[in-house]
Design a protein around this motif. Structure first.
Motif, PDB file in Angstrom:
ATOM      1  N   THR A  85      -5.299 -12.280   5.793  1.00 50.18           N
ATOM      2  CA  THR A  85      -6.042 -11.728   4.631  1.00 50.18           C
ATOM      3  C   THR A  85      -7.386 -10.964   4.982  1.00 50.18           C
ATOM      4  N   GLU A  86      -8.071 -11.785   5.981  1.00 50.41           N
ATOM      5  CA  GLU A  86      -9.244 -11.320   6.441  1.00 50.41           C
ATOM      6  C   GLU A  86      -9.353 -10.053   6.930  1.00 50.41           C
ATOM      7  N   LEU A  87      -8.214  -9.794   7.821  1.00 49.37           N
ATOM      8  CA  LEU A  87      -7.872  -8.340   8.470  1.00 49.37           C
ATOM      9  C   LEU A  87      -7.613  -7.277   7.558  1.00 49.37           C
ATOM     10  N   VAL A  88      -6.985  -7.655   6.334  1.00 49.90           N
ATOM     11  CA  VAL A  88      -6.671  -6.733   5.441  1.00 49.90           C
ATOM     12  C   VAL A  88      -7.980  -6.399   4.601  1.00 49.90           C
ATOM     13  N   ARG A  89      -9.019  -7.552   4.338  1.00 51.04           N
ATOM     14  CA  ARG A  89     -10.031  -7.258   3.792  1.00 51.04           C
ATOM     15  C   ARG A  89     -10.980  -6.255   4.736  1.00 51.04           C
ATOM     16  N   TRP A  90     -10.950  -6.366   5.967  1.00 49.54           N
ATOM     17  CA  TRP A  90     -11.619  -5.647   6.791  1.00 49.54           C
ATOM     18  C   TRP A  90     -11.356  -4.151   6.971  1.00 49.54           C
ATOM     19  N   ILE A  91      -9.804  -4.079   6.976  1.00 50.76           N
ATOM     20  CA  ILE A  91      -9.541  -2.701   6.806  1.00 50.76           C
ATOM     21  C   ILE A  91      -9.899  -1.814   5.522  1.00 50.76           C
ATOM     22  N   CYS A  92      -9.881  -2.727   4.640  1.00 50.67           N
ATOM     23  CA  CYS A  92     -10.329  -2.059   3.206  1.00 50.67           C
ATOM     24  C   CYS A  92     -11.670  -1.990   2.666  1.00 50.67           C
ATOM     25  N   ARG A  93     -12.572  -2.700   3.485  1.00 52.05           N
ATOM     26  CA  ARG A  93     -14.112  -2.911   3.117  1.00 52.05           C
ATOM     27  C   ARG A  93     -14.668  -1.645   2.647  1.00 52.05           C
ATOM     28  N   GLU A  94     -14.396  -0.616   3.257  1.00 51.79           N
ATOM     29  CA  GLU A  94     -15.080   0.862   2.883  1.00 51.79           C
ATOM     30  C   GLU A  94     -14.259   1.277   1.364  1.00 51.79           C
ATOM     31  N   ALA A  95     -13.167   1.062   1.232  1.00 52.55           N
ATOM     32  CA  ALA A  95     -12.249   1.774   0.358  1.00 52.55           C
ATOM     33  C   ALA A  95     -12.529   1.251  -0.987  1.00 52.55           C
ATOM     34  N   VAL A  96     -12.851   0.098  -1.207  1.00 49.57           N
ATOM     35  CA  VAL A  96     -12.896  -0.466  -2.724  1.00 49.57           C
ATOM     36  C   VAL A  96     -14.443  -0.349  -3.143  1.00 49.57           C
ATOM     37  N   PRO A 135      -4.297   3.023  -6.234  1.00 48.66           N
ATOM     38  CA  PRO A 135      -4.997   2.847  -5.343  1.00 48.66           C
ATOM     39  C   PRO A 135      -4.673   1.955  -4.116  1.00 48.66           C
ATOM     40  N   PRO A 136      -4.409   2.295  -2.944  1.00 43.65           N
ATOM     41  CA  PRO A 136      -3.613   1.657  -1.989  1.00 43.65           C
ATOM     42  C   PRO A 136      -4.548   0.421  -1.499  1.00 43.65           C
ATOM     43  N   ALA A 137      -5.952   0.644  -1.388  1.00 50.53           N
ATOM     44  CA  ALA A 137      -6.865  -0.332  -0.817  1.00 50.53           C
ATOM     45  C   ALA A 137      -6.903  -1.545  -1.742  1.00 50.53           C
ATOM     46  N   SER A 138      -7.076  -1.401  -3.165  1.00 53.61           N
ATOM     47  CA  SER A 138      -7.206  -2.351  -3.868  1.00 53.61           C
ATOM     48  C   SER A 138      -5.800  -3.038  -3.997  1.00 53.61           C
ATOM     49  N   THR A 139      -4.688  -2.471  -4.066  1.00 51.07           N
ATOM     50  CA  THR A 139      -3.152  -3.123  -4.000  1.00 51.07           C
ATOM     51  C   THR A 139      -3.318  -3.995  -2.934  1.00 51.07           C
ATOM     52  N   MET A 140      -3.647  -3.436  -1.636  1.00 57.22           N
ATOM     53  CA  MET A 140      -3.499  -4.125  -0.538  1.00 57.22           C
ATOM     54  C   MET A 140      -4.345  -5.544  -0.449  1.00 57.22           C
ATOM     55  N   LEU A 141      -5.557  -5.597  -1.173  1.00 60.79           N
ATOM     56  CA  LEU A 141      -6.387  -6.860  -1.206  1.00 60.79           C
ATOM     57  C   LEU A 141      -5.782  -7.537  -2.082  1.00 60.79           C
ATOM     58  N   ASP A 142      -5.246  -7.190  -3.306  1.00 59.13           N
ATOM     59  CA  ASP A 142      -4.650  -8.130  -4.444  1.00 59.13           C
ATOM     60  C   ASP A 142      -3.287  -8.685  -3.679  1.00 59.13           C
ATOM     61  N   THR A 143      -2.634  -7.821  -2.955  1.00 61.46           N
ATOM     62  CA  THR A 143      -1.291  -8.476  -2.497  1.00 61.46           C
ATOM     63  C   THR A 143      -1.669  -9.384  -1.323  1.00 61.46           C
ATOM     64  N   ALA A 188       0.931  -1.265   0.012  1.00 57.74           N
ATOM     65  CA  ALA A 188      -0.154   0.054   0.061  1.00 57.74           C
ATOM     66  C   ALA A 188       0.947   1.293  -0.042  1.00 57.74           C
ATOM     67  N   VAL A 189       1.898   1.204   0.745  1.00 65.61           N
ATOM     68  CA  VAL A 189       2.802   2.419   0.666  1.00 65.61           C
ATOM     69  C   VAL A 189       3.320   2.584  -0.811  1.00 65.61           C
ATOM     70  N   GLY A 190       3.666   1.512  -1.241  1.00 67.16           N
ATOM     71  CA  GLY A 190       4.497   1.599  -2.606  1.00 67.16           C
ATOM     72  C   GLY A 190       3.434   2.047  -3.620  1.00 67.16           C
ATOM     73  N   SER A 191       2.226   1.571  -3.483  1.00 65.41           N
ATOM     74  CA  SER A 191       1.199   1.958  -4.490  1.00 65.41           C
ATOM     75  C   SER A 191       0.895   3.536  -4.241  1.00 65.41           C
ATOM     76  N   VAL A 192       0.990   4.134  -3.237  1.00 66.83           N
ATOM     77  CA  VAL A 192       0.887   5.535  -2.908  1.00 66.83           C
ATOM     78  C   VAL A 192       1.927   6.350  -3.755  1.00 66.83           C
ATOM     79  N   LEU A 193       3.148   5.698  -3.663  1.00 68.78           N
ATOM     80  CA  LEU A 193       4.337   6.516  -4.304  1.00 68.78           C
ATOM     81  C   LEU A 193       4.145   6.485  -5.643  1.00 68.78           C
ATOM     82  N   VAL A 194       3.617   5.329  -6.256  1.00 70.54           N
ATOM     83  CA  VAL A 194       3.292   5.250  -7.804  1.00 70.54           C
ATOM     84  C   VAL A 194       2.023   5.507  -8.120  1.00 70.54           C
ATOM     85  N   SER A 195       1.178   6.294  -7.400  1.00 70.27           N
ATOM     86  CA  SER A 195      -0.197   6.764  -7.584  1.00 70.27           C
ATOM     87  C   SER A 195      -1.141   5.618  -7.989  1.00 70.27           C
TER      88      SER A 195
END
Length: 108
Positions: free
Chosen positions: A97-108, A36-44, A27-34
């Protein structure tokens, strides 16, 4: 039994940490390259799940060899222990993985 539970807990938390840490750094890397961090987190998180299990159980084929050798020799206890270590690592990776989904639930 105490040694077994200690190793199982370590496998759980190693797999959990690989998924969480990898996803957060992605997610940090995705912000640096513009991107979306939430979808990058979920995919990763989804892509790291199997690698987290592999890292937690040792990263080699040795646990599978231990299972094979002990089953062929008729010693089921060590084989069952290795299978349970893999199961604990799976649950750690899945919980991460479920925690990442929970963190990103509103952003995607």
């Amino acid at each position: 039994m105490n040694l077994f539970l200690s190793k199982a807990a370590l496998d759980f938390f190693i797999a959990f940490g690989v998924v969480i840490g990898g996803s957060l750094l992605a997610a940090v890397g995705s912000v640096l390259v513009s991107w979306p961090p939430a979808s990058t987190m979920l995919d990763t998180a989804m892509r790291l799940k199997i690698w987290a299990i592999v890292a937690a159980i040792g990263g080699t084929i040795d646990p599978v060899r231990v299972i094979e050798y002990n089953v062929l020799e008729g010693h089921l206890s060590p084989a069952v222990q290795q299978i349970l270590f893999i199961v604990f690592a799976f649950f750690g990776a899945h919980m991460g993985t479920e925690l990442v989904r929970w963190i990103c639930r509103e952003a995607v």
